[in-house]
Design an enzyme around this catalytic site. Structure first.
Site, short mmCIF file in Angstrom:
data_model
loop_
_atom_site.label_atom_id
_atom_site.label_comp_id
_atom_site.label_asym_id
_atom_site.label_seq_id
_atom_site.Cartn_x
_atom_site.Cartn_y
_atom_site.Cartn_z
N SER A 34 26.85 -45.60 33.83
CA SER A 34 25.71 -44.69 33.70
C SER A 34 26.19 -43.50 32.88
CB SER A 34 25.20 -44.26 35.08
OG SER A 34 26.26 -43.77 35.86
N ASP A 128 26.01 -23.62 40.84
CA ASP A 128 27.05 -22.58 40.84
C ASP A 128 26.44 -21.21 41.13
OD1 ASP A 128 29.45 -23.95 40.38
OD2 ASP A 128 28.87 -24.28 38.29
N PHE A 237 37.03 -26.02 31.00
CA PHE A 237 36.03 -26.52 31.95
C PHE A 237 36.73 -27.00 33.23
CE2 PHE A 237 32.63 -29.92 32.79
CZ PHE A 237 31.86 -29.01 33.48
N HIS A 286 30.57 -43.35 35.90
CA HIS A 286 29.54 -42.44 35.38
C HIS A 286 30.20 -41.56 34.31
CE1 HIS A 286 25.84 -40.05 35.49
NE2 HIS A 286 26.57 -38.96 35.56
P1 FAD Z 1 28.17 -28.56 47.65
O1 FAD Z 1 28.86 -29.85 47.71
O2 FAD Z 1 27.00 -28.37 48.52
O3 FAD Z 1 29.22 -27.39 47.95
C1 FAD Z 1 30.45 -27.33 47.26
C2 FAD Z 1 31.60 -27.11 48.24
O4 FAD Z 1 31.43 -25.86 48.87
C3 FAD Z 1 31.65 -28.18 49.32
O5 FAD Z 1 32.68 -29.11 49.01
C4 FAD Z 1 31.92 -27.42 50.58
O6 FAD Z 1 33.28 -27.53 50.89
C5 FAD Z 1 31.62 -25.98 50.26
N1 FAD Z 1 30.39 -25.55 50.91
C6 FAD Z 1 29.20 -25.25 50.33
N2 FAD Z 1 28.30 -24.84 51.23
C7 FAD Z 1 28.93 -24.88 52.43
C8 FAD Z 1 28.54 -24.55 53.76
N3 FAD Z 1 27.31 -24.08 54.03
N4 FAD Z 1 29.46 -24.72 54.75
C9 FAD Z 1 30.70 -25.18 54.49
N5 FAD Z 1 31.12 -25.49 53.25
C10 FAD Z 1 30.27 -25.34 52.24
N6 FAD Z 1 25.59 -27.68 37.99
C11 FAD Z 1 24.43 -27.28 37.39
O7 FAD Z 1 24.14 -26.06 37.34
N7 FAD Z 1 23.58 -28.18 36.78
C12 FAD Z 1 23.83 -29.52 36.81
O8 FAD Z 1 23.03 -30.31 36.27
C13 FAD Z 1 25.02 -29.99 37.47
N8 FAD Z 1 25.30 -31.31 37.53
C14 FAD Z 1 26.41 -31.73 38.24
C15 FAD Z 1 26.62 -33.12 38.40
C16 FAD Z 1 27.72 -33.57 39.14
C17 FAD Z 1 27.90 -35.06 39.32
C18 FAD Z 1 28.63 -32.64 39.71
C19 FAD Z 1 29.83 -33.13 40.48
C20 FAD Z 1 28.44 -31.27 39.54
C21 FAD Z 1 27.33 -30.80 38.83
N9 FAD Z 1 27.06 -29.43 38.68
C22 FAD Z 1 25.90 -29.01 38.04
C23 FAD Z 1 28.01 -28.43 39.20
C24 FAD Z 1 27.64 -27.97 40.62
O9 FAD Z 1 26.45 -27.23 40.59
C25 FAD Z 1 28.79 -27.12 41.15
O10 FAD Z 1 29.94 -27.89 41.33
C26 FAD Z 1 28.47 -26.31 42.42
O11 FAD Z 1 29.47 -25.33 42.59
C27 FAD Z 1 28.43 -27.17 43.67
O12 FAD Z 1 27.25 -27.85 43.82
P2 FAD Z 1 27.17 -29.01 44.97
O13 FAD Z 1 25.77 -29.31 45.25
O14 FAD Z 1 28.01 -30.15 44.61
O15 FAD Z 1 27.79 -28.17 46.16
#
Ligand code: FAD
Length: 315
Positions: A34, A128, A237, A286
């Site tokens: 993908s 982020d 990055f 991916h």
């Molecule tokens: P989460 O997995 O929810 O949190 C990240 C980490 O923080 C977790 O591992 C956890 O340990 C800790 N954490 C967070 N909240 C808590 C809590 N309440 N309690 C305890 N621990 C917590 N960014 C963009 O802006 N646009 C995109 O399109 C985009 N696409 C992406 C695609 C992929 C496949 C990946 C891997 C990342 C992408 N990102 C994108 C980056 C992403 O937004 C960042 O990595 C962001 O910091 C984390 O988002 P997440 O939903 O994975 O976080």
């Protein structure tokens, strides 16, 4: 270290008998692929996205995914790019969606509008922190974290939900155990699959995958692969998102840049990384294409993923 790895490869090839090679070719099942693309912000960038889709759609990917700009900055562009890609390729398209800077109802409206154009796969992310802040602060009426968003999307029953996973540990996680426990919570909230952040050594992903299984995760985790089109930016990055850069990779790219062999090295390293993963049973990859399809396509070809149809055949 890099030299040693290349020698290992040639050693494997030269020692294999013709029969062994045949068996290896026979048992080699091509991985599903993908491709991630980002929405264009200029006419020139629109052409690059179109060229990327044209080059990669014939490889019959499971889906294309379209990123969501930091802070929701590409909300409409993500929607429109996903729409055009879906219509022109006929392939499934996953739209990324983050919780940053929007209320719950605005975020869910974006998801509903994706569904209206036939985009029912969502990569659900927290996103982020805004403006380079250290910590994520939710919008006053927004989702608190990724689990909240995943639960709301799952409740609609409309979406296939993918989420992010971090083999090198997310910079905000206290340790790998907390990182994996959080991923488990995302699956418990309704995620169907995780896509990993990129990494440079197969071992990093395989160790992470084993630890996830040991923690009770039984849903698929697909490795995210970055074919390096520009080492200087890839390195920056990696630093930002917490992907560990092994010294031997840094040295190899420094030398390759000096000798004008950057793309050759990038193709060889990425192909070796992918084939190490597939040798260990990984059946889907991916690719982060950065709208530069050449390296991704070459790596896919080297892995035996070859064109099945021209884009015009499926448009
Ligand atoms: P989460 O997995 O929810 O949190 C990240 C980490 O923080 C977790 O591992 C956890 O340990 C800790 N954490 C967070 N909240 C808590 C809590 N309440 N309690 C305890 N621990 C917590 N960014 C963009 O802006 N646009 C995109 O399109 C985009 N696409 C992406 C695609 C992929 C496949 C990946 C891997 C990342 C992408 N990102 C994108 C980056 C992403 O937004 C960042 O990595 C962001 O910091 C984390 O988002 P997440 O939903 O994975 O976080």
């Amino acid at each position: 270290m890099f030299k040693m790895k290349v020698m290992n490869l040639s050693h494997k090839a030269s020692c294999a008998t013709r029969d062994e090679m045949k068996i290896r070719m026979y048992v080699m099942t091509n991985p599903a692929v993908s491709f991630e693309v980002f929405p264009p912000k200029s006419v020139d960038a629109s052409f690059r996205l179109w060229e990327t889709a044209q080059a990669l759609a014939p490889l019959s990917p499971r889906f294309f995914s379209v990123t969501y700009g930091a802070g929701g900055s590409t909300r409409d562009l993500t929607h429109d790019s996903a729409h055009v890609l879906r219509r022109s390729s006929g392939l499934p398209v996953a739209a990324h969606l983050t919780c940053v800077g929007a209320s719950k109802s605005d975020t869910m409206d974006v998801a509903v509008n994706f569904a209206k154009i036939g985009v029912t796969d969502i990569v659900a992310l927290r996103g982020d922190p805004e403006n380079g802040a250290d910590r994520f602060v939710p919008h006053k009426d927004g989702f608190e974290n990724s689990c909240d968003l995943i639960e709301a999307l799952a409740d609609t029953g409309k979406f296939t939900i993918r989420v992010g996973a971090y083999p090198d540990t997310h910079p905000e996680a206290t340790d790998q155990k907390a990182n994996i426990e959080w991923l488990k919570r995302k699956f418990d909230a309704g995620a169907d699959e995780a896509i990993s952040q990129f990494f440079f050594e197969a071992e990093t992903f395989l160790r992470f995958r084993d630890a996830c299984v040991a923690a009770g995760i039984d849903k698929p985790i697909t490795p995210g692969i970055l074919p390096v089109t520009n080492w200087t930016s890839a390195r920056k990055f990696a630093d930002r998102c917490g992907a560990a850069v092994p010294a031997w990779v840094d040295e190899a790219f420094t030398t390759a840049l000096r000798d004008d062999r950057h793309d050759l090295l990038a193709t060889a390293l990425c192909t070796e990384l992918c084939s190490d993963l597939t040798d260990e049973g990984v059946d889907a990859l991916h690719f982060y294409t950065l709208n530069r399809p050449e390296l991704t396509r070459n790596v896919c070809r080297a892995l035996g993923v070859t064109p099945q149809a021209a884009l015009s055949d499926v448009a």
